[in-house]
Design an enzyme around this catalytic site. Structure first.
Site, PDB file in Angstrom:
ATOM      1  N   HIS A 144     -16.387  -0.767   7.994  1.00 18.80           N
ATOM      2  CA  HIS A 144     -16.376   0.855   7.961  1.00 18.80           C
ATOM      3  C   HIS A 144     -16.285   1.173   9.585  1.00 18.80           C
ATOM      4  O   HIS A 144     -15.482   1.879   9.953  1.00 18.80           O
ATOM      5  CB  HIS A 144     -17.615   1.470   7.565  1.00 18.80           C
ATOM      6  CG  HIS A 144     -17.116   2.893   7.098  1.00 18.80           C
ATOM      7  ND1 HIS A 144     -17.457   3.480   6.178  1.00 18.80           N
ATOM      8  CD2 HIS A 144     -16.608   3.882   8.125  1.00 18.80           C
ATOM      9  CE1 HIS A 144     -17.255   4.874   6.196  1.00 18.80           C
ATOM     10  NE2 HIS A 144     -16.525   5.126   7.349  1.00 18.80           N
ATOM     11  N   MET A 166       0.703  -1.356   0.024  1.00 15.01           N
ATOM     12  CA  MET A 166       0.033   0.153   0.088  1.00 15.01           C
ATOM     13  C   MET A 166       0.751   1.306  -0.125  1.00 15.01           C
ATOM     14  O   MET A 166       1.917   1.150   0.851  1.00 15.01           O
ATOM     15  CB  MET A 166      -0.941  -0.050   1.161  1.00 15.01           C
ATOM     16  CG  MET A 166      -1.528   1.366   1.684  1.00 15.01           C
ATOM     17  SD  MET A 166      -2.393   1.514   3.222  1.00 15.01           S
ATOM     18  CE  MET A 166      -3.762   0.647   2.830  1.00 15.01           C
ATOM     19  N   SER A 172     -11.893  -0.580  10.246  1.00 15.36           N
ATOM     20  CA  SER A 172     -11.849   0.762  10.560  1.00 15.36           C
ATOM     21  C   SER A 172     -12.522   1.384  11.652  1.00 15.36           C
ATOM     22  O   SER A 172     -13.400   0.676  12.045  1.00 15.36           O
ATOM     23  CB  SER A 172     -12.235   1.413   8.998  1.00 15.36           C
ATOM     24  OG  SER A 172     -12.453   3.039   9.357  1.00 15.36           O
ATOM     25  N   LEU A 185      -3.949  15.459  10.080  1.00 17.36           N
ATOM     26  CA  LEU A 185      -3.662  16.971  10.569  1.00 17.36           C
ATOM     27  C   LEU A 185      -4.572  17.613  11.511  1.00 17.36           C
ATOM     28  O   LEU A 185      -4.828  18.536  11.714  1.00 17.36           O
ATOM     29  CB  LEU A 185      -3.748  17.927   9.193  1.00 17.36           C
ATOM     30  CG  LEU A 185      -2.866  17.246   8.048  1.00 17.36           C
ATOM     31  CD1 LEU A 185      -3.066  17.995   6.720  1.00 17.36           C
ATOM     32  CD2 LEU A 185      -1.385  17.116   8.254  1.00 17.36           C
ATOM     33  N   LYS A 192     -15.185   0.688   1.522  1.00 23.98           N
ATOM     34  CA  LYS A 192     -15.621  -0.023   2.872  1.00 23.98           C
ATOM     35  C   LYS A 192     -17.171  -0.410   2.867  1.00 23.98           C
ATOM     36  O   LYS A 192     -18.092   0.220   2.036  1.00 23.98           O
ATOM     37  CB  LYS A 192     -15.524   1.332   4.003  1.00 23.98           C
ATOM     38  CG  LYS A 192     -14.195   1.865   4.072  1.00 23.98           C
ATOM     39  CD  LYS A 192     -14.170   2.816   5.210  1.00 23.98           C
ATOM     40  CE  LYS A 192     -13.026   3.966   5.108  1.00 23.98           C
ATOM     41  NZ  LYS A 192     -13.111   4.920   3.932  1.00 23.98           N
ATOM     42  N   ASN A 203       0.254  18.604   0.185  1.00 26.50           N
ATOM     43  CA  ASN A 203       0.218  17.352   1.116  1.00 26.50           C
ATOM     44  C   ASN A 203       1.015  16.065   0.412  1.00 26.50           C
ATOM     45  O   ASN A 203       1.449  14.939   1.185  1.00 26.50           O
ATOM     46  CB  ASN A 203      -1.124  16.778   1.096  1.00 26.50           C
ATOM     47  CG  ASN A 203      -1.993  17.870   2.040  1.00 26.50           C
ATOM     48  OD1 ASN A 203      -1.654  18.538   2.911  1.00 26.50           O
ATOM     49  ND2 ASN A 203      -3.193  17.861   2.020  1.00 26.50           N
ATOM     50  N   TYR A 240     -20.092   7.624   1.705  1.00 27.41           N
ATOM     51  CA  TYR A 240     -19.763   8.663   1.378  1.00 27.41           C
ATOM     52  C   TYR A 240     -20.570   9.196   0.296  1.00 27.41           C
ATOM     53  O   TYR A 240     -20.577  10.364  -0.204  1.00 27.41           O
ATOM     54  CB  TYR A 240     -18.149   8.842   0.875  1.00 27.41           C
ATOM     55  CG  TYR A 240     -17.010   8.467   1.962  1.00 27.41           C
ATOM     56  CD1 TYR A 240     -17.421   8.396   3.070  1.00 27.41           C
ATOM     57  CD2 TYR A 240     -16.001   8.202   1.571  1.00 27.41           C
ATOM     58  CE1 TYR A 240     -16.392   8.224   4.244  1.00 27.41           C
ATOM     59  CE2 TYR A 240     -14.749   8.015   2.510  1.00 27.41           C
ATOM     60  CZ  TYR A 240     -15.174   7.858   3.879  1.00 27.41           C
ATOM     61  OH  TYR A 240     -14.199   7.624   4.790  1.00 27.41           O
ATOM     62  N   THR A 290     -11.713  10.589  -0.030  1.00 25.06           N
ATOM     63  CA  THR A 290     -12.688  10.855  -0.849  1.00 25.06           C
ATOM     64  C   THR A 290     -13.891  11.350  -0.164  1.00 25.06           C
ATOM     65  O   THR A 290     -14.895  11.354  -0.801  1.00 25.06           O
ATOM     66  CB  THR A 290     -12.994   9.722  -1.845  1.00 25.06           C
ATOM     67  OG1 THR A 290     -13.478   8.553  -1.325  1.00 25.06           O
ATOM     68  CG2 THR A 290     -11.721   9.251  -2.575  1.00 25.06           C
ATOM     69  N   ASP A 293      -8.847   6.179  -0.947  1.00 32.97           N
ATOM     70  CA  ASP A 293      -9.598   5.689   0.302  1.00 32.97           C
ATOM     71  C   ASP A 293     -11.270   6.124  -0.114  1.00 32.97           C
ATOM     72  O   ASP A 293     -11.418   7.331  -0.156  1.00 32.97           O
ATOM     73  CB  ASP A 293      -9.265   5.955   1.647  1.00 32.97           C
ATOM     74  CG  ASP A 293     -10.243   5.527   2.641  1.00 32.97           C
ATOM     75  OD1 ASP A 293      -9.915   4.369   3.008  1.00 32.97           O
ATOM     76  OD2 ASP A 293     -11.097   6.403   3.017  1.00 32.97           O
ATOM     77  N   GLY A 317      -1.944   8.709   1.058  1.00 28.51           N
ATOM     78  CA  GLY A 317      -3.207   8.295   0.316  1.00 28.51           C
ATOM     79  C   GLY A 317      -3.806   9.544   0.511  1.00 28.51           C
ATOM     80  O   GLY A 317      -3.688  10.443   1.055  1.00 28.51           O
TER      81      GLY A 317
END
Length: 316
Positions: free
Chosen positions: A122, A24, A172, A223, A89, A276, A60, A31, A55, A28
């Site tokens: 998720h 991986m 997650s 962050l 997810k 980033n 979402y 979204t 991701d 990353g």
């Protein structure tokens, strides 16, 4: 004099997935957008900038828009499908074993892909099954599903790997204790655990457990999600940023990768997307300062306690 290596490979870091199913990219792109209309353009910006790890999530409600960006970019020939690492997810309303495969296939259709690199549960909380992603009773309380256990959902996830539909599976928004229970019972071990983590929530104990079991820790809100107290205004972070002539965000993200944690950032602004991505290795002194001198400890998102995603607004 600025600290600027001639070539810095930190942004190219990749972490191996358990079971030898590839690796991986540590850097990353998430979204989840408040304004769904920015999705496709933001993903295109991220792809052009160099992000290859994305991701996504059924929850979402924008997988079609993400998929449109993937398709358009792959058609330019600048990358192949195997160059992308795509995570999505399984939402809480689909924890019943018979609902896992249909949910997975629906995500694949929306994302316009034949396989998923990593499929995550998720949250560990099962909600009442059905089309309503946020099922609530007349008093506004979430309706949980007591008829399925997390290990039963996990067994259905394992079958997806058996059938070659996804390369790896994970969890997650899970606590260390719940993770230990799954690891103890799993036939196919979790490859990835996605949790909130940043300098104010370093999750060292979870990271130590995951590294001992070959599990990648993937940080969301690396962050601090702009919440108060603001990670990017921390004196230790801003001091290091000034010394190295980097932004506070670049310092926090480099810290993540260097300690062995993959991260997800999200932005619809091209300049922030580029910033980033443009991380460089921190000196040992900076890594030591962040670990020793930052003592603030705070969780910004309560999803781990309830299964309901949401950042907790706080006053200064």
């Amino acid at each position: 004099m600025s600290y600027e290596p001639i070539f810095d490979a930190l942004r190219e870091t990749r972490f191996p997935l358990v079971n030898g199913c590839g690796d991986m990219p540590a850097v990353g792109f998430g979204t989840l957008f408040k304004d769904l209309s920015v999705t496709t353009q933001a993903i295109k910006h991220a792809l052009e900038t160099g992000f290859r790890h994305f991701d996504c999530a059924e929850r979402y409600r924008n997988e079609e828009m993400v998929g449109a960006a993937f398709k358009a970019f792959l058609e330019t020939g600048k990358a192949q499908r195997e160059d992308l690492f795509i995570t999505t997810k399984l939402w809480n309303t689909n924890h019943r074993p018979e609902r896992v495969l249909p949910a997975f296939e629906a995500s694949c259709r929306r994302l316009q892909v034949d396989y998923i690199d990593c499929y995550l549960i998720h949250t560990p909380f099962a909600f009442q099954p059905g089309d309503d992603q946020d099922p609530r009773d007349p008093f506004g309380h979430i309706i949980y599903d007591g008829g399925v256990t997390l290990i039963e959902t996990w067994r259905a996830m394992e079958r997806l790997v058996d059938e070659g539909r996804c390369k790896s599976i994970g969890l997650s928004d899970i606590t260390l204790q719940a993770l230990k229970e799954i690891v103890a019972q799993a036939r196919i071990k979790p490859a990835v655990v996605q949790v909130e983590s940043h300098p104010y929530l370093p999750e060292w104990e979870l990271l130590e457990f995951c590294q001992a079991h070959g599990i990648i820790v993937l940080a969301f809100a690396p962050l601090g999600h702009g919440m108060e107290p603001n990670v990017l205004e921390d004196e230790v972070i801003t001091g290091i940023a000034r010394r190295l002539q980097k932004s506070p965000a670049q310092v926090a993200l480099a810290w993540s990768v260097q300690r062995g944690v993959a991260f997800l950032t999200t932005s619809a602004t091209l300049s922030h997307i580029r910033e980033n991505f443009d991380i460089a290795t921190l000196p040992h002194r900076a890594m030591h300062e962040i670990r020793q001198d930052i003592t603030t400890r705070i969780r910004f998102n309560s999803v781990v306690e309830t299964g309901v995603p949401g950042f907790i607004p706080r006053k200064k």
